[in-house]
Design a protein around this motif. Sequence first.
Motif, PDB file in Angstrom:
ATOM      1  N   THR A 223      64.979  55.973  20.950  1.00  0.00           N
ATOM      2  CA  THR A 223      64.680  55.051  19.849  1.00  0.00           C
ATOM      3  C   THR A 223      65.731  53.948  19.741  1.00  0.00           C
ATOM      4  O   THR A 223      65.405  52.784  19.498  1.00  0.00           O
ATOM      5  CB  THR A 223      64.600  55.840  18.535  1.00  0.00           C
ATOM      6  OG1 THR A 223      65.811  56.578  18.343  1.00  0.00           O
ATOM      7  CG2 THR A 223      63.423  56.809  18.569  1.00  0.00           C
ATOM      8  N   TYR A 254      55.690  55.480  23.548  1.00  0.00           N
ATOM      9  CA  TYR A 254      56.546  54.872  22.527  1.00  0.00           C
ATOM     10  C   TYR A 254      57.108  53.541  23.004  1.00  0.00           C
ATOM     11  O   TYR A 254      57.191  52.576  22.231  1.00  0.00           O
ATOM     12  CB  TYR A 254      57.672  55.831  22.162  1.00  0.00           C
ATOM     13  CG  TYR A 254      58.575  55.332  21.071  1.00  0.00           C
ATOM     14  CD1 TYR A 254      58.158  55.320  19.739  1.00  0.00           C
ATOM     15  CD2 TYR A 254      59.854  54.878  21.365  1.00  0.00           C
ATOM     16  CE1 TYR A 254      58.981  54.860  18.730  1.00  0.00           C
ATOM     17  CE2 TYR A 254      60.694  54.417  20.366  1.00  0.00           C
ATOM     18  CZ  TYR A 254      60.255  54.410  19.045  1.00  0.00           C
ATOM     19  OH  TYR A 254      61.071  53.934  18.053  1.00  0.00           O
ATOM     20  N   THR A 283      55.244  53.766  14.986  1.00  0.00           N
ATOM     21  CA  THR A 283      55.504  54.119  13.591  1.00  0.00           C
ATOM     22  C   THR A 283      55.859  55.595  13.416  1.00  0.00           C
ATOM     23  O   THR A 283      56.297  55.997  12.343  1.00  0.00           O
ATOM     24  CB  THR A 283      54.271  53.791  12.734  1.00  0.00           C
ATOM     25  OG1 THR A 283      53.147  54.555  13.217  1.00  0.00           O
ATOM     26  CG2 THR A 283      53.945  52.305  12.815  1.00  0.00           C
ATOM     27  N   LEU A 284      55.641  56.407  14.463  1.00  0.00           N
ATOM     28  CA  LEU A 284      55.940  57.840  14.398  1.00  0.00           C
ATOM     29  C   LEU A 284      57.274  58.119  15.085  1.00  0.00           C
ATOM     30  O   LEU A 284      57.395  58.980  15.942  1.00  0.00           O
ATOM     31  CB  LEU A 284      54.817  58.642  15.057  1.00  0.00           C
ATOM     32  CG  LEU A 284      53.409  58.421  14.501  1.00  0.00           C
ATOM     33  CD1 LEU A 284      52.385  59.191  15.303  1.00  0.00           C
ATOM     34  CD2 LEU A 284      53.345  58.805  13.027  1.00  0.00           C
ATOM     35  N   GLU A 285      58.266  57.368  14.690  1.00  0.00           N
ATOM     36  CA  GLU A 285      59.575  57.471  15.327  1.00  0.00           C
ATOM     37  C   GLU A 285      60.202  58.843  15.141  1.00  0.00           C
ATOM     38  O   GLU A 285      60.911  59.342  16.012  1.00  0.00           O
ATOM     39  CB  GLU A 285      60.490  56.386  14.755  1.00  0.00           C
ATOM     40  CG  GLU A 285      61.891  56.390  15.312  1.00  0.00           C
ATOM     41  CD  GLU A 285      62.754  55.305  14.707  1.00  0.00           C
ATOM     42  OE1 GLU A 285      63.985  55.460  14.712  1.00  0.00           O
ATOM     43  OE2 GLU A 285      62.186  54.305  14.198  1.00  0.00           O
ATOM     44  N   GLU A 286      59.923  59.503  14.012  1.00  0.00           N
ATOM     45  CA  GLU A 286      60.558  60.793  13.748  1.00  0.00           C
ATOM     46  C   GLU A 286      60.057  61.885  14.690  1.00  0.00           C
ATOM     47  O   GLU A 286      60.722  62.921  14.851  1.00  0.00           O
ATOM     48  CB  GLU A 286      60.308  61.217  12.299  1.00  0.00           C
ATOM     49  CG  GLU A 286      58.853  61.527  11.953  1.00  0.00           C
ATOM     50  CD  GLU A 286      58.031  60.274  11.673  1.00  0.00           C
ATOM     51  OE1 GLU A 286      56.828  60.405  11.365  1.00  0.00           O
ATOM     52  OE2 GLU A 286      58.613  59.179  11.761  1.00  0.00           O
ATOM     53  N   LEU A 287      58.907  61.664  15.338  1.00  0.00           N
ATOM     54  CA  LEU A 287      58.372  62.667  16.258  1.00  0.00           C
ATOM     55  C   LEU A 287      58.876  62.501  17.681  1.00  0.00           C
ATOM     56  O   LEU A 287      58.713  63.398  18.493  1.00  0.00           O
ATOM     57  CB  LEU A 287      56.834  62.607  16.254  1.00  0.00           C
ATOM     58  CG  LEU A 287      56.159  62.968  14.934  1.00  0.00           C
ATOM     59  CD1 LEU A 287      54.658  62.875  15.068  1.00  0.00           C
ATOM     60  CD2 LEU A 287      56.568  64.356  14.480  1.00  0.00           C
ATOM     61  N   ARG A 289      61.508  62.883  19.734  1.00  0.00           N
ATOM     62  CA  ARG A 289      62.794  63.570  19.776  1.00  0.00           C
ATOM     63  C   ARG A 289      63.318  63.622  21.205  1.00  0.00           C
ATOM     64  O   ARG A 289      62.557  63.640  22.162  1.00  0.00           O
ATOM     65  CB  ARG A 289      62.648  64.989  19.220  1.00  0.00           C
ATOM     66  CG  ARG A 289      62.125  65.022  17.787  1.00  0.00           C
ATOM     67  CD  ARG A 289      61.829  66.435  17.348  1.00  0.00           C
ATOM     68  NE  ARG A 289      61.285  66.479  15.993  1.00  0.00           N
ATOM     69  CZ  ARG A 289      60.834  67.579  15.406  1.00  0.00           C
ATOM     70  NH1 ARG A 289      60.867  68.727  16.062  1.00  0.00           N
ATOM     71  NH2 ARG A 289      60.353  67.528  14.179  1.00  0.00           N
ATOM     72  N   ARG A 658      52.644  66.469  14.795  1.00  0.00           N
ATOM     73  CA  ARG A 658      53.051  66.413  13.399  1.00  0.00           C
ATOM     74  C   ARG A 658      52.299  67.442  12.564  1.00  0.00           C
ATOM     75  O   ARG A 658      52.875  68.094  11.693  1.00  0.00           O
ATOM     76  CB  ARG A 658      52.805  65.007  12.846  1.00  0.00           C
ATOM     77  CG  ARG A 658      53.217  64.853  11.388  1.00  0.00           C
ATOM     78  CD  ARG A 658      53.286  63.404  10.971  1.00  0.00           C
ATOM     79  NE  ARG A 658      52.013  62.733  11.084  1.00  0.00           N
ATOM     80  CZ  ARG A 658      51.804  61.460  10.766  1.00  0.00           C
ATOM     81  NH1 ARG A 658      52.812  60.736  10.331  1.00  0.00           N
ATOM     82  NH2 ARG A 658      50.625  60.917  10.910  1.00  0.00           N
ATOM     83  N   SER A 662      53.966  70.472  10.510  1.00  0.00           N
ATOM     84  CA  SER A 662      53.727  70.703   9.082  1.00  0.00           C
ATOM     85  C   SER A 662      53.242  72.120   8.837  1.00  0.00           C
ATOM     86  O   SER A 662      53.642  72.777   7.879  1.00  0.00           O
ATOM     87  CB  SER A 662      52.698  69.689   8.571  1.00  0.00           C
ATOM     88  OG  SER A 662      53.171  68.368   8.760  1.00  0.00           O
TER      89      SER A 662
END
Length: 672
Positions: A223, A254, A283-287, A289, A658, A662
């Motif tokens: 990222t 990405y 927009t799904l930067e948190e995924l 890894r 995601r 969850s």
Amino acid sequence: MADIVPLTAFKAIQDQIKTLCLRDFPCGTGSWHKTDLLSKNKHRKSGAQVIYRYEDVQLDIDDADEENSDQLIELITDPRSPWYMEYSWSKEAGTLKEKAIKSPWLIKPDFVYSCFQTLNIDDKSVTEIDEGLLRFKNLEEITLSANYIKTVNSSYLPASLKVLELCANDIDDITDLCSRPPPLRHLGLGRNRISTLGNCVSGTFWPELVSLDLSYNDLCGLTDLVKMFSTLPKLRNLTLQGNPVSLISGYRGYVIDSLRNLTVLDDKQISVDEKYSFNGLATLEELVRDEALVQLGVISLKGLQCPPEIMNPNSQPDYPVIERTYFVQFMLPRVYQEPVEKLEAPSAYLFTDMQSANEITPLPEMDKGILEQVLIHGVLHNKHQKRFQQGSIGILLLADSSQLMTTDITQPRDVTQTVDVTQTVDPSQPIDVAQPTETEGTPQTLTEPVNSSFLPWDDHMQFNWTRDVTLKDLLTVRDFFRTGMDVHVMEQTVEAYPQWAVTGSNNKMEPKGREQKDKKKTKEPEKAKERLKKKTASTEDFLKSPPKLTNIASFHVPLECFLNGELEYKNTFTKINVVSQTSILSKMSEEKIDKKMDKRKASSKSPAVKKDRKKSPQLKDIGRRKQGDEMFAPTELQLAISVKLGHWLTALDAVAVRKSASLGEIVNAVTK
């Protein structure tokens, strides 16, 4: 290895220019330039002797041979000529040599340097870029690959430079390259040792950069890299393959969705379908890894030798009951750190069977005598069973030991590999095997096993087994893929004994003696019969010895294809003449049994029968030899496996991740 002699880039270029021989035949000034020298001499007189001076060289033109420049140029352009040369290191080298024939008076250092626009100085042991390069005022492209350059000072690069290729050097820091860089359009830094870019590769320093090659370095943090590359306004071609970041599942998607102006990524054209499929993934930067997902798979295994208890069940003793299973062991990387303090005395742990391996019970009060008895015999004495844990006894581990005390490996093992039969994992859950510990010390890269499912013997075993393994240390994983993975075909043997068969200080099974003893003591024959029936019953209530592992075959799986952009490796490994140790023991025991049977039959038969047997003494030997030859016949063991690198095909894959994350959080909350 001898020390490298320091060599500057300017000196290497000078040595390359000397190979052109611009002052020697057919170039330069000499008697072979009669026609050209007369045409350029302002004091030409018909029939008179003229002396021409050029750089302290006097030529008597009247004594010169009759040669013109076209004939001399033909000598350097004809491949059949001994003066023919290849000019792969510069496009302007051939033109410069023709000028040295037509106009030798122009060949001066500044003129020669100004002629070069491209230079290729590969594998010349260059260690430094010096200010001598500034003399090449028209230089636009220079390649200094496969050298020993460690740092690059951009103040020594010509202002006209557009292409700088520094592949396969020893560069680990590019800070000096960004001090006063020229307006480069391509920057090649592949196959170096760059682990961080800082803020160097940005639009502030490289506003004209169109192509960037950072392949096969040590870059992590996808990222952060993408955010930096997004500041390059004209970037169209990006190469990051071979870096640890390229092993991330969402790497390509990405990068494509974040850098919308890219047209080529890792030497592969970005299609319109890819841009559409990965739309919204940025927009799904948190995924995204920094971890790699590897799927291990065992398809089939065939060609194993038949175990003796299956081949000759009648020749086997009643006890122990042998449970023999086979599995495939993958050796995957992990980061191991030596602890600061070592345990002075080993701690013993005991658990009942392979299914309850995760429920380890400490035994702090075990005395030395009992511990030695367990280590030697593998099972506890009857009087000590109630003291610890009811049920079947399983594997004994030492916390201070790197391997199982009862592990039996027929092939020599690498000190970096450990065999762990205690690890039982749920096939539906991914394994996390590359988490670095937080203890002090220098980390060392080791490997640890991931075992497939256990299957009983069959001539053709269909595993159809897969397991997802998460590897978090990307740099270690990258180095592991370079060296490859070891895969072992393992045999696990467990001997099961009924509880009544365990006697005193040894474990020799004497069912008949035990039965008679029970009859005399209890005088209850019915109970004795029930005990005898236990040998055909399930072994769940039996005492089990520690499992013994045998390495039947080992294979090396090359995985460097994952660093080159491949996503799947599938192969069938074969090994000829695989004869397991159990087959050898079976052959030996069979021969002993046959000898005993021969003696008994010989003593019971009449002399007439013995005489008839002597007439054809080879019949039984032939049958026995056939059976032995069949047991020791060369076999071909075939192991079919697959290894896949996790890769998101669309943005929906990230959404699925995601949702699963969850769901995992909900499950954890409920269980707490």
